[in-house]
Design an enzyme around this catalytic site. Structure first.
Site, mmCIF file in Angstrom:
data_model
loop_
_atom_site.group_PDB
_atom_site.id
_atom_site.type_symbol
_atom_site.label_atom_id
_atom_site.label_comp_id
_atom_site.label_asym_id
_atom_site.label_seq_id
_atom_site.Cartn_x
_atom_site.Cartn_y
_atom_site.Cartn_z
ATOM 1 N N ASP A 1 108.819 70.337 18.127
ATOM 2 C CA ASP A 1 108.676 69.041 18.802
ATOM 3 C C ASP A 1 107.290 68.523 18.465
ATOM 4 O O ASP A 1 106.288 69.222 18.624
ATOM 5 C CB ASP A 1 108.876 69.143 20.309
ATOM 6 C CG ASP A 1 109.238 67.770 20.881
ATOM 7 O OD1 ASP A 1 110.303 67.236 20.511
ATOM 8 O OD2 ASP A 1 108.447 67.219 21.661
ATOM 9 N N GLU B 1 119.220 67.017 24.513
ATOM 10 C CA GLU B 1 118.500 65.916 25.154
ATOM 11 C C GLU B 1 117.051 66.333 25.424
ATOM 12 O O GLU B 1 116.813 67.396 26.026
ATOM 13 C CB GLU B 1 119.199 65.544 26.467
ATOM 14 C CG GLU B 1 119.323 64.047 26.631
ATOM 15 C CD GLU B 1 119.753 63.693 28.036
ATOM 16 O OE1 GLU B 1 119.130 62.800 28.617
ATOM 17 O OE2 GLU B 1 120.694 64.338 28.535
ATOM 18 N N ASN C 1 116.110 66.652 11.533
ATOM 19 C CA ASN C 1 115.183 65.767 10.824
ATOM 20 C C ASN C 1 114.953 66.299 9.391
ATOM 21 O O ASN C 1 114.347 67.353 9.199
ATOM 22 C CB ASN C 1 113.872 65.703 11.618
ATOM 23 C CG ASN C 1 112.842 64.809 10.974
ATOM 24 O OD1 ASN C 1 112.645 64.846 9.762
ATOM 25 N ND2 ASN C 1 112.165 64.013 11.782
HETATM 26 O O1 LIG Z 1 114.180 66.650 17.458
HETATM 27 P P1 LIG Z 1 114.437 66.923 15.996
HETATM 28 O O2 LIG Z 1 115.903 67.062 15.653
HETATM 29 O O3 LIG Z 1 113.608 68.053 15.462
HETATM 30 O O4 LIG Z 1 113.958 65.627 15.129
HETATM 31 P P2 LIG Z 1 113.113 64.365 15.665
HETATM 32 O O5 LIG Z 1 112.845 63.458 14.517
HETATM 33 O O6 LIG Z 1 113.798 63.766 16.862
HETATM 34 O O7 LIG Z 1 111.745 65.032 16.061
HETATM 35 P P3 LIG Z 1 110.925 64.984 17.438
HETATM 36 O O8 LIG Z 1 111.835 64.851 18.589
HETATM 37 O O9 LIG Z 1 109.979 66.157 17.387
HETATM 38 O O10 LIG Z 1 110.103 63.635 17.295
HETATM 39 C C1 LIG Z 1 109.001 63.644 16.444
HETATM 40 C C2 LIG Z 1 108.707 62.275 15.908
HETATM 41 O O11 LIG Z 1 107.291 62.206 15.683
HETATM 42 C C3 LIG Z 1 107.010 61.726 14.407
HETATM 43 N N1 LIG Z 1 106.455 62.809 13.560
HETATM 44 C C4 LIG Z 1 106.449 64.152 13.798
HETATM 45 N N2 LIG Z 1 105.911 64.824 12.773
HETATM 46 C C5 LIG Z 1 105.570 63.889 11.866
HETATM 47 C C6 LIG Z 1 105.004 63.954 10.582
HETATM 48 O O12 LIG Z 1 104.709 65.104 10.012
HETATM 49 N N3 LIG Z 1 104.798 62.810 9.941
HETATM 50 C C7 LIG Z 1 105.118 61.619 10.488
HETATM 51 N N4 LIG Z 1 105.683 61.464 11.667
HETATM 52 C C8 LIG Z 1 105.915 62.594 12.365
HETATM 53 C C9 LIG Z 1 108.319 61.216 13.833
HETATM 54 O O13 LIG Z 1 108.489 59.884 14.195
HETATM 55 C C10 LIG Z 1 109.357 62.075 14.543
HETATM 56 O O14 LIG Z 1 110.601 61.448 14.621
HETATM 57 MG MG LIG Z 2 113.974 64.809 18.625
#
Ligand SMILES: O=P(O)(O)OP(=O)(O)OP(=O)(O)OC[C@H]1O[C@@H](n2cnc3c(O)ncnc32)[C@H](O)[C@@H]1O
Ligand SMILES: [Mg+2]
Length: 203
Positions: free
Chosen positions: A70, A41, A10
């Site tokens: 996460d 996963e 991300n």
């Molecule tokens: O698993 P990784 O590869 O780290 O990347 P991801 O985007 O899939 O990350 P997550 O599984 O932790 O999902 C977290 C989601 O929650 C939201 N999120 C987390 N932190 C945030 C932030 O600081 N601002 C806005 N949305 C956030 C955003 O939609 C992320 O995609």
């Molecule tokens: Mg993720």
């Protein structure tokens, strides 16, 4: 400790870790710097389970200490949704716009004072020897009725931060890092940093 790998793809997270850790003299790498690392996963039902899963899998794969993040949005009026499913709330495609729309539609007619929400972040730091430690950070706020602001990522344009009287997407990276769930979790991690890496405990 001169560099740290963040086990994420991300870009928004990477930019925030870069800002926070570079000033501590730590260079940040992420999975975007490597080729062919498969997605882990996220089969857990809690932030901690998923953070541990991502951190231990990647530490094992790269034979390096890594941090995984996460995180997600918890909306009280939606019984905690989207929670651990925040990234894929509107489907597997990880579409920020569609996820935001789904939250806004579900909250239609809910008055501002009942639109309380929080961002949660669990960080897991895993060493190649299997040791793993987690820390958490939370940021409280309200869900707006429409998107406001262009910065950040994910749900930032609909998350109003009372302390700043603006949405997360109206904050600069520096301002977000003063109050965010991720910055708070990282602060907790930096508090125990020396203990994690003291002599005899490095690997
Ligand atoms: O698993 P990784 O590869 O780290 O990347 P991801 O985007 O899939 O990350 P997550 O599984 O932790 O999902 C977290 C989601 O929650 C939201 N999120 C987390 N932190 C945030 C932030 O600081 N601002 C806005 N949305 C956030 C955003 O939609 C992320 O995609
Ligand atoms: Mg993720």
């Amino acid at each position: 400790m001169k560099r740290m790998i963040i086990a994420t793809k991300n870009k928004g997270k990477v930019a925030e870790f870069q800002q926070l850790l570079t000033k501590k003299g730590i260079e940040v790498l992420s999975l975007l710097d490597y080729n062919d690392i498969p997605d882990v996963e996220e089969t857990g039902t809690t932030f901690a389970e998923n953070a541990i899963l991502k951190a231990t899998t990647i530490a094992n794969m790269l034979h390096e200490t890594v941090i995984a993040d996460d995180s997600g949005l918890i909306v009280d009026a939606l019984d905690g949704e989207p929670g651990v499913y925040s990234a894929r709330y509107a489907g597997e495609g990880k579409n920020d716009q569609a996820n935001i729309e789904k939250v806004l539609v579900k909250l239609q007619g809910v008055p501002f004072e009942q639109r309380t929400a929080r961002f949660h972040c669990t960080l897991a730091i895993a060493k190649p020897n299997g040791d793993v430690t987690t820390v958490d950070g939370v940021c409280e706020g309200y869900i707006t009725e429409k998107t406001i602001g262009e910065n950040g990522f994910g749900y930032d344009p609909i998350f109003f931060v009372p302390e700043k009287q603006r949405t997360m997407a109206q904050l600069t990276k520096e301002e977000k890092n003063e109050i965010s769930h991720r910055a708070k979790a990282l602060q907790h991690l930096l508090h125990i940093w020396d203990k994690l890496f003291e002599k005899g405990n490095e690997s």
